[in-house]
Design an enzyme around this catalytic site. Structure first.
Site, PDB file in Angstrom:
ATOM      1  N   HIS A 141      91.005  50.578   7.957  1.00  0.00           N
ATOM      2  CA  HIS A 141      91.327  49.492   7.043  1.00  0.00           C
ATOM      3  C   HIS A 141      92.217  49.985   5.908  1.00  0.00           C
ATOM      4  O   HIS A 141      92.291  51.190   5.623  1.00  0.00           O
ATOM      5  CB  HIS A 141      90.057  48.866   6.470  1.00  0.00           C
ATOM      6  CG  HIS A 141      89.263  49.790   5.589  1.00  0.00           C
ATOM      7  ND1 HIS A 141      88.515  50.833   6.088  1.00  0.00           N
ATOM      8  CD2 HIS A 141      89.107  49.826   4.237  1.00  0.00           C
ATOM      9  CE1 HIS A 141      87.932  51.478   5.092  1.00  0.00           C
ATOM     10  NE2 HIS A 141      88.279  50.886   3.952  1.00  0.00           N
ATOM     11  N   ASP A 143      92.583  49.142   1.799  1.00  0.00           N
ATOM     12  CA  ASP A 143      91.709  48.565   0.781  1.00  0.00           C
ATOM     13  C   ASP A 143      92.260  47.257   0.212  1.00  0.00           C
ATOM     14  O   ASP A 143      93.468  47.126  -0.043  1.00  0.00           O
ATOM     15  CB  ASP A 143      91.511  49.557  -0.374  1.00  0.00           C
ATOM     16  CG  ASP A 143      90.583  50.701  -0.011  1.00  0.00           C
ATOM     17  OD1 ASP A 143      89.797  50.553   0.942  1.00  0.00           O
ATOM     18  OD2 ASP A 143      90.645  51.742  -0.691  1.00  0.00           O
ATOM     19  N   HIS A 291      92.719  53.958   6.282  1.00  0.00           N
ATOM     20  CA  HIS A 291      91.792  55.090   6.304  1.00  0.00           C
ATOM     21  C   HIS A 291      90.505  54.705   7.011  1.00  0.00           C
ATOM     22  O   HIS A 291      90.212  53.524   7.224  1.00  0.00           O
ATOM     23  CB  HIS A 291      91.514  55.652   4.903  1.00  0.00           C
ATOM     24  CG  HIS A 291      91.006  54.644   3.920  1.00  0.00           C
ATOM     25  ND1 HIS A 291      91.814  53.724   3.291  1.00  0.00           N
ATOM     26  CD2 HIS A 291      89.754  54.406   3.450  1.00  0.00           C
ATOM     27  CE1 HIS A 291      91.100  52.971   2.479  1.00  0.00           C
ATOM     28  NE2 HIS A 291      89.842  53.363   2.558  1.00  0.00           N
ATOM     29  N   ARG A 306      85.041  56.287  -6.194  1.00  0.00           N
ATOM     30  CA  ARG A 306      86.443  55.901  -5.997  1.00  0.00           C
ATOM     31  C   ARG A 306      86.939  55.098  -7.194  1.00  0.00           C
ATOM     32  O   ARG A 306      86.231  54.235  -7.712  1.00  0.00           O
ATOM     33  CB  ARG A 306      86.588  55.065  -4.733  1.00  0.00           C
ATOM     34  CG  ARG A 306      88.040  54.786  -4.333  1.00  0.00           C
ATOM     35  CD  ARG A 306      88.127  53.772  -3.231  1.00  0.00           C
ATOM     36  NE  ARG A 306      87.803  52.422  -3.712  1.00  0.00           N
ATOM     37  CZ  ARG A 306      87.469  51.412  -2.935  1.00  0.00           C
ATOM     38  NH1 ARG A 306      87.376  51.583  -1.626  1.00  0.00           N
ATOM     39  NH2 ARG A 306      87.196  50.227  -3.455  1.00  0.00           N
TER      40      ARG A 306
END
Length: 315
Positions: A141, A143, A291, A306
């Site tokens: 995917h 983000d 990723h 993150r």
């Protein structure tokens, strides 16, 4: 006049009918361009960049990211990001505050109310322990493409790593586009697709948890192929978590084409895989990559934080 046939001359043998099923991955030589044609590919002066794969991923050595970046170092790191799409830094062990300050060199930070929060609203914490909720693992995917302005990039740091497994992989979506058959590129170059947060999050959240965000995150349209705002490269910009359909195609045809496009991230030649150590940090260009967090560490704990950087409207 009689024509003599040379019985020794080779002939083409007859073969039985054969074909490869349509809409699969294509075999053969890959086109692997790390940078756009005409790019000024020169050495770095402030750090060492150690390539991890052909077109994507470099480990950056010789920097302490807890120290402020001057303009020259920021510019050189940005050039490395554009060239390698994801940068890795071993053993930084940054505080959440220092991680945020590093990310702020690239713009305003964004928050994500759909994910667990760290010590501030713009820090997402992934704490996967025994029985924990599996979020965005085991799926390729990009983000937050369900936003009108998806993230420019993200800075991820591993606080705790399992004894084995738990790697993260990234795929170069410019290479993914370059290697599509010409007839597919012609079909998608001006196409648009719908992105929605619901399909991705419905895998692990209930309807009651998701419903409050429907007004905040309505479906949005993005180009199937976006241009990178800094390099100008064309990149495939659909993903299996959030892209629901291609505009102006019937559902069956849209599904068929999207399945083919989703598969492009799975080509090994377009990928890099990072084996984490505690304190490692990865900084990736969310505009140019997908990723995949590999959940292969069983009952062990994996903790990551993150920070995401707000991006632009794809075009």
């Amino acid at each position: 006049m009689t024509t003599l046939v040379d019985s020794a001359a080779p002939s083409t043998p007859a073969l039985r009918p054969h074909r490869i099923p349509a809409d699969g991955l294509y075999e053969g030589q890959r086109t692997l361009r790390r940078t756009p044609d005409g790019w000024d590919d020169r050495p770095y002066e402030r750090f060492e960049a150690v390539p991890q794969a052909a077109t994507i991923g470099a480990e950056i050595r010789g920097l302490d990211l807890s120290r402020p970046l001057d303009d020259g170092l920021r510019a050189e790191l940005n050039r490395a990001l554009l060239e390698w799409k994801v940068l890795f830094f071993r053993g930084q062990h940054l505080s959440s505050g220092a991680q945020r300050e590093f990310a702020r060199n690239w713009g305003e930070l964004e928050s994500n109310p759909l994910l667990a929060r760290g010590d501030s609203k713009d820090v997402v914490r992934f704490d996967k322990a025994v029985g924990g909720v599996t979020t965005f693992e085991n799926v390729w995917h990009t983000d937050v493409t369900f936003r009108e302005r998806p993230a420019l990039g993200a800075v991820l740091q591993l606080r705790e790593v399992p004894p084995s497994g738990g790697d993260t992989m990234w795929a170069d979506m410019a290479a993914a586009y370059d290697n599509l058959p010409p007839e597919i590129r012609a079909r998608i170059d001006r196409a648009r697709a719908v992105h929605d947060y619901l399909p991705g999050f419905a895998r692990f959240y209930s309807a009651a948890q998701l419903a409050p965000f429907q007004e905040e995150f309505p479906p949005v349209e993005h180009p199937v192929v976006r241009r990178h705002p800094e390099t100008g490269r064309r990149m495939l910009f659909v993903n299996a978590s959030f892209t629901t359909r291609i505009v102006d195609l019937e559902e069956a045809e849209s599904d068929r084409l999207l399945r083919l496009l989703f598969q492009q991230a799975q080509v090994p030649e377009f990928q890099v895989r990072w084996q984490w150590q505690a304190g490692d940090l990865a900084f990736w260009d969310n505009r140019a990559t997908q990723h995949y967090a590999v959940n292969d560490y069983g009952t062990h704990r994996r903790v990551a934080e993150r920070v995401a950087i707000a991006g632009d409207r794809p075009y």
